[in-house]
Design an enzyme around this catalytic site. Sequence first.
Site, short mmCIF file in Angstrom:
data_model
loop_
_atom_site.label_atom_id
_atom_site.label_comp_id
_atom_site.label_asym_id
_atom_site.label_seq_id
_atom_site.Cartn_x
_atom_site.Cartn_y
_atom_site.Cartn_z
N ARG A 188 0.95 -1.24 0.06
CA ARG A 188 -0.18 -0.22 0.03
C ARG A 188 0.79 1.25 -0.04
NH1 ARG A 188 -1.78 2.54 4.57
NH2 ARG A 188 -1.91 0.42 5.70
N TYR A 233 -16.25 15.01 -15.68
CA TYR A 233 -16.70 13.48 -15.55
C TYR A 233 -17.95 13.57 -14.40
CZ TYR A 233 -17.00 8.57 -14.33
OH TYR A 233 -17.32 7.51 -14.21
N ASP A 264 -7.07 17.41 -14.94
CA ASP A 264 -7.70 15.99 -15.17
C ASP A 264 -7.17 15.95 -16.69
OD1 ASP A 264 -8.72 13.74 -16.06
OD2 ASP A 264 -10.45 13.98 -14.68
N LYS A 305 -8.15 4.78 -19.15
CA LYS A 305 -8.28 5.06 -20.43
C LYS A 305 -7.29 5.14 -21.54
CE LYS A 305 -12.29 6.02 -18.97
NZ LYS A 305 -12.53 6.14 -17.29
N1 LCS Z 1 -11.62 11.48 -15.23
C1 LCS Z 1 -12.42 11.60 -16.37
C2 LCS Z 1 -12.09 12.74 -17.31
C3 LCS Z 1 -12.96 10.55 -16.67
O1 LCS Z 1 -13.58 10.29 -17.78
C4 LCS Z 1 -13.17 9.40 -15.58
C5 LCS Z 1 -13.94 8.17 -15.76
C6 LCS Z 1 -12.31 9.38 -14.53
C7 LCS Z 1 -11.87 10.69 -14.31
C8 LCS Z 1 -12.83 8.40 -13.43
O2 LCS Z 1 -11.90 7.30 -13.93
P1 LCS Z 1 -12.17 5.85 -13.36
O3 LCS Z 1 -12.35 5.99 -11.94
O4 LCS Z 1 -13.50 5.18 -13.97
O5 LCS Z 1 -10.97 5.04 -13.69
N2 LCS Z 1 -14.69 8.45 -17.25
C9 LCS Z 1 -15.73 7.21 -17.30
C10 LCS Z 1 -16.48 7.74 -18.60
O6 LCS Z 1 -16.60 8.75 -19.24
N3 LCS Z 1 -17.24 6.64 -18.88
O7 LCS Z 1 -17.03 5.54 -17.84
C11 LCS Z 1 -15.98 5.94 -17.08
#
Ligand code: LCS
Length: 415
Positions: free
Chosen positions: A58, A111, A183, A208
């Site tokens: 961790r 998001y 972000d 992503k």
């Molecule tokens: N920031 C952005 C710009 C995102 O699009 C997402 C997830 C996150 C943070 C969060 O990331 P995660 O915890 O899912 O790894 N976006 C998503 C979307 O547009 N569709 O499904 C997940």
Amino acid sequence: MNTKHLGINSKLIHAGHTEDATGAVNVPIYQTSTFAFRNAAHGAALFAAKGDGYIYTRIGNPTIHALEESVAELEHSCGGIATSSGMGAICTVYLALLEGGAHMVSTASVYGPSRGLMEKDFSRFGVQSTYVDTTDLTQVKKALRPNTRLVYVETPSNPTMQVTDIKQVAAIAHAHGCLVVVDNTFASPYLQQPLDLGADVVLHSVTKFINGHADVVGGIIVAKDMDIYKRLRKAMVNSGCNMDPHQAFLVLRGLKTLGIRIERAQQSAMEIAAWLEKQPEVSAVHYIGLESHPQHELAKQQMSGFGSMISFELTGGMKAGRLLMDHVRVATLAVSLGGVETLVEHPASMTHASMSAQARRDAGFTDGLVRYSVGIEDAEDLIADLRQALDAVSVESLGRTLESAISVPPEPTLV
Ligand code: LCS
């Protein structure tokens, strides 16, 4: 290997990798929760942060460390902190850089859960927030309060593809004594390095583009200086948002092809966006590579390419948006983005359904908006797929309209 002088594609292959005694070409998966100390003095030295080595996964792990070093170098940062997910990265940032009574200004079109976490959870601990269109610098300036500690920017934004001027926002925020967090998920470090433009912290959902194969959920944060880095790492370790070694191994593997994946996908995205602009069923196309995009020039300056995220609005609104989801065949109907496979989704009923309809309108998108993450399939197949889906939507919408026009109204209930 020192990779500081190398180009970005060479860095993608070699950064963060230190050879071990076996000469392994890839960083091995150190699938262990804990690490044995050589003796009591060694253990005590590690806890006092005075020796080399690892304590507990961790807190740190060699496979995870390799990924952190790699992304830190790509983002020109002093260090990286890998997290369990992108939301884990966002939560860590809020936790480390805000406190009860503090205020944050953020991009309205973020998001959905980034906003939900702040407005529904951090607000319970007295953290305040204001969501504005950060492409409009006057709105950013106006939203600042004496207690503002953070300006949080998502650029390009999800799903409206708005581009915020990082340099200008950083100048405004710093003059006010605030930190700037970006972000950078939609651009990836291949196309944009916000720390060079004045940001203090950058985060990614590595789920992503960075991983790129729709098989891992993860996140990462990088910081401009050691003081901020240490605050973030402490928050991650204490909250337990750490990445797992196997996750880190897969992300390291995906990262190597980031450059070639993005180059190919963005070439197709340009073709598809230009084609979409000519379709009668489409009222607007939001792609930063199009000259019609309001921040096209800014994107050219602050990014090295336009990426592969497109969103477009259908003239048929909510109904057409949902119908299109049922008719695409090559693109996969799924949330997430940035992978080798093309993904399509309907934000109003899916990723951004947690926002109120008013908040979605304020963030600049309609209920007919479709989000399209271009993968690396053949562009002509994706275009043919969209055309047949748009045709099917027209036929089905017409059918439903006729059906409701000729349908017999139900008998009135006799009371
Ligand atoms: N920031 C952005 C710009 C995102 O699009 C997402 C997830 C996150 C943070 C969060 O990331 P995660 O915890 O899912 O790894 N976006 C998503 C979307 O547009 N569709 O499904 C997940």
